[in-house]
Design an enzyme around this catalytic site. Structure first.
Site, PDB file in Angstrom:
ATOM      1  N   LYS A   1       4.241  -6.757   3.869  1.00  0.00           N
ATOM      2  CA  LYS A   1       3.957  -5.358   3.539  1.00  0.00           C
ATOM      3  C   LYS A   1       3.712  -4.612   4.858  1.00  0.00           C
ATOM      4  O   LYS A   1       3.344  -5.202   5.875  1.00  0.00           O
ATOM      5  CB  LYS A   1       2.749  -5.214   2.631  1.00  0.00           C
ATOM      6  CG  LYS A   1       1.404  -5.564   3.191  1.00  0.00           C
ATOM      7  CD  LYS A   1       0.666  -4.558   4.032  1.00  0.00           C
ATOM      8  CE  LYS A   1       0.594  -3.185   3.445  1.00  0.00           C
ATOM      9  NZ  LYS A   1      -0.227  -2.294   4.377  1.00  0.00           N
TER      10      LYS A   1
ATOM     11  N   THR B   1      -1.211  -1.609   9.578  1.00  0.00           N
ATOM     12  CA  THR B   1      -1.394  -2.948   9.008  1.00  0.00           C
ATOM     13  C   THR B   1      -0.067  -3.471   8.527  1.00  0.00           C
ATOM     14  O   THR B   1       0.617  -2.808   7.765  1.00  0.00           O
ATOM     15  CB  THR B   1      -2.408  -2.948   7.854  1.00  0.00           C
ATOM     16  OG1 THR B   1      -3.658  -2.590   8.387  1.00  0.00           O
ATOM     17  CG2 THR B   1      -2.508  -4.318   7.200  1.00  0.00           C
TER      18      THR B   1
ATOM     19  N   ASN C   1       0.578  11.500   5.919  1.00  0.00           N
ATOM     20  CA  ASN C   1      -0.617  11.024   6.613  1.00  0.00           C
ATOM     21  C   ASN C   1      -1.700  12.054   6.808  1.00  0.00           C
ATOM     22  O   ASN C   1      -2.843  11.701   7.124  1.00  0.00           O
ATOM     23  CB  ASN C   1      -0.232  10.376   7.939  1.00  0.00           C
ATOM     24  CG  ASN C   1       0.279   8.975   7.698  1.00  0.00           C
ATOM     25  OD1 ASN C   1      -0.454   8.147   7.169  1.00  0.00           O
ATOM     26  ND2 ASN C   1       1.539   8.733   8.030  1.00  0.00           N
TER      27      ASN C   1
ATOM     28  N   THR D   1       0.882  -1.185   0.000  1.00  0.00           N
ATOM     29  CA  THR D   1       0.000   0.000   0.000  1.00  0.00           C
ATOM     30  C   THR D   1       0.915   1.230   0.000  1.00  0.00           C
ATOM     31  O   THR D   1       1.359   1.653  -1.062  1.00  0.00           O
ATOM     32  CB  THR D   1      -0.958   0.015   1.212  1.00  0.00           C
ATOM     33  OG1 THR D   1      -0.211  -0.104   2.411  1.00  0.00           O
ATOM     34  CG2 THR D   1      -1.966  -1.104   1.117  1.00  0.00           C
TER      35      THR D   1
ATOM     36  N   GLU E   1       6.679   4.814   6.841  1.00  0.00           N
ATOM     37  CA  GLU E   1       6.254   6.030   6.136  1.00  0.00           C
ATOM     38  C   GLU E   1       7.114   7.240   6.487  1.00  0.00           C
ATOM     39  O   GLU E   1       7.121   7.689   7.639  1.00  0.00           O
ATOM     40  CB  GLU E   1       4.776   6.319   6.442  1.00  0.00           C
ATOM     41  CG  GLU E   1       3.849   5.320   5.737  1.00  0.00           C
ATOM     42  CD  GLU E   1       2.402   5.369   6.207  1.00  0.00           C
ATOM     43  OE1 GLU E   1       1.582   4.665   5.605  1.00  0.00           O
ATOM     44  OE2 GLU E   1       2.103   6.081   7.171  1.00  0.00           O
TER      45      GLU E   1
END
Lengths: 413, 413
Positions: free
Chosen positions: A165, A189, A401, A139, A273
């Site tokens: 992932k 996740t 985000n 993702t 991220e």
């Protein structure tokens, strides 16, 4: 094992977003699942289907988490398993499912149905196919995460591989049934799918996976948020032809599995991220194991510690502050804080027994400059030890985000 | 009461950095202190000096927290109290002390000694002097925080005023003795100094302060980090001449104190480092009070929820995710999530009983657009309620707190 990743599974743009993994023969299987009380439909289906310790296929979509989607979400997750079973002439219970992406949207079932119909034709046991599967579950990941190793059980060569992932909403705390033991600390996740051609009884596989996850996926944090979808699955199909496992074989398998899980877990943190640094927080000398874990998580999730890591600032004040408000027992006059890098094994201390050392600011800055370094904390109170793989907090993380409400597709999970 | 703020107390540039508050006559006094196990020297001195329920003066420096400074730090904090006592012809025990700023550096005692000698000559009971005191305790604050009110106890007009500071390392959890009760949840430097000319017995004052702090300073979070120095002090010198307090008077005083503490606490969140929005998280229907508090803190400290607030994104998926991993009991199918703004009392719901409502994305975006809004969460499981004043997470916060190692003076607390 065969696998493939392809497009048309979900609704998030052009990338591959549907992956399948299929064993040629029935396999033993084990799983670890998020202990978040808000638990996605595919997790519920997995917990149910894996109860018998068997599985033969996994189907995963990315871009949509199928979480908080009510009875329809559960029906859709079951349909995913059912459709795949139909294509492969299996029972629905032989198929496990996974989803990752935005929470609260219904699965785009027309896409999923079409995708499943097509993807089984592309199944392949090549490394390229596995690579495509790793790509299809991404993702916010910037790169696919995969590993494969070979080792011997007795005289037999055995293979173990995995894909994973995860980049945000990362602080998994998984258990075999998705129920949080009272002793489990609070913790994205992350998904990981492991396959091996070793022959291992289901109960043994479950025990091995639980141990491997405890010191890998359950010991990472990017942002301290635990997802509704965290899942690790392993399928062992026995095609290597190894015989009954000796104690030595079991140890070999366990250490191979630990290695594969830890490498995949670290890939998740490194690809967190917007992160610029991965910090391995090593706590020792805690009064208890639980204290060690709590201390490491308090430091690894502190906004102020994480921003100082981003700035390359060896700020021990924020570290000891985070230790002090953690549930772990801490005595200021006993705390040692030091650094090491993989290349330089020698520790550089910023704090000894609660007092700043004479190490220069420049030397300490050098110690926290590399993109990966270890933070060593000794509470000097007992024998409790813990390791947490953590990340810094960057402007890029915030920018990513906060998203862009004028472009709802930019809004993450 | 007299007060003043002036320069020369600490070593952080040109701003005022030394404040004193002095009562003309002995006062009853009470305090609430950080429950961080790493506790700064001035906090230790305060806890000790306030044990008898009396005080007549407070001296505070900013720029240096005098935390993690060992035996020398404790000696310095005692000397601060001693010097002030000398100047005012009091006993050292009559003087309380406070410090805020960077952790781990020794106080610049030559500055402090010189500063204390000068500052007592400038003491004044004007609003300007109080304003200068509020300025002198600022660190990363962009503006001074002050409030003063008048009310009646019986026929007597009574005054109550306060100053506060705090912008980062903010999630206080204070208790009267700095010891964390088992029931207290885990939770910057914030300092607040309150004075009143009401006449109140020390034990009553302590009880009133504890109650007021529980629903104000202990219910705010900017970044989830609890400081080593959090302190709230109140001095009541009785000069208003009110008589013995009736039950009604006590209620009046309590509600006045609650009001002053809550307004100051909200000023801290509004001035939180780099923040763009203050969100009041209102949880109700929790199984227990403790659950309500845990649920509110899980949401208010989630990096993903906070970044969505920054983006103006009404993302309920991240909110329910944070509820799900909180220690509070949560059942997906029961959760309601809605918004209101001070100007519009009507709630706009994004989620009802765990299912998204038909409210449009545009309407929800409007609900979370104001710089201040309320997030309403109903767990529908019981009667537990909690309110947490929280802030968003911005790139500015990260930029500010990562600092600049080439300019160590830029590195925060």
């Amino acid at each position: 094992m065969k696998s493939i990743g392809t497009g048309k599974g979900s609704n998030k743009g052009q990338k591959r977003d549907l992956a399948v993994i299929v064993s040629e023969v029935p396999a033993t299987a084990a799983g670890m699942f998020t202990t978040n009380q808000i638990c996605a439909a595919p997790v519920k289906v997995c917990v149910n289907h894996i109860a018998n310790g068997k599985a033969q296929a996994v189907v995963i979509n990315s871009g949509n988490a199928n979480a908080c989607t009510g009875p329809r979400g559960l029906k859709d997750a079951k349909e995913m398993a059912g459709l795949m079973a139909q294509e492969l002439l299996l029972q629905p219970e032989d198929v496990l499912v996974g989803s990752t992406g935005r929470i609260g949207l219904q699965l785009p079932m027309p896409n999923i149905r079409k995708g499943i119909g097509q993807i089984v034709k592309e199944l392949d046991d090549s490394p390229t196919a596995a690579h495509h599967a790793a790509e299809a579950i991404m993702t916010s990941d910037t790169q696919p995460k995969e590993i494969a190793i070979e080792f011997k059980l007795g005289r037999q060569t055995v293979r173990l591989g995995g894909i994973a992932k995860g980049a945000g909403m990362i602080q998994p705390g998984m258990s075999p049934n998705g129920i949080r033991p009272a002793s489990m600390p609070l913790h994205a996740t992350m998904l990981s799918y492991l396959t091996t051609d070793a022959k291992i009884p289901a109960a043994t596989l479950k025990r091995c996976l639980r141990e491997a996850v405890a010191s890998s996926f359950n010991c990472i944090t990017v942002d301290g948020d635990m997802s509704t979808n965290d899942t690790v699955l392993i399928l062992a199909n026995g095609l290597s032809g190894n015989g009954k496992l000796s104690d030595k074989d079991l140890k070999t398998f366990q250490s191979a599995l630990n290695h594969v899980c830890l490498e995949l877990a670290k890939m998740i943190v490194r690809d967190g991220e917007g992160i610029s640094r991965m910090v391995t927080v090593r706590v020792k000398g805690a009064k208890t194991q639980k204290d060690a874990d709590a201390a490491a998580r308090s430091v690894g999730n502190s906004a102020l510690v994480k921003t100082s890591w981003n700035g390359g600032d060896p700020n021990w004040g924020r570290i000891i502050d985070a230790l002090g408000y953690s549930p772990a027992k801490v005595i200021e006059e006993k705390v040692d804080i030091g650094y090491s890098t993989p290349s330089r094994k020698k520790l550089v201390y910023s704090l000894k027994k609660g007092r700043p050392t004479r190490t220069s600011f420049k030397t300490l800055c050098k110690a926290v400059e590399p993109t990966e370094f270890d933070l060593h904390i000794n509470l000097n109170l007992g024998k409790g030890k813990a390791i947490l793989y953590a990340a810094d907090l960057t402007e890029k993380y915030v920018d990513y985000n906060k998203g862009d409400i004028s472009d709802p597709a930019s809004l993450g999970g």
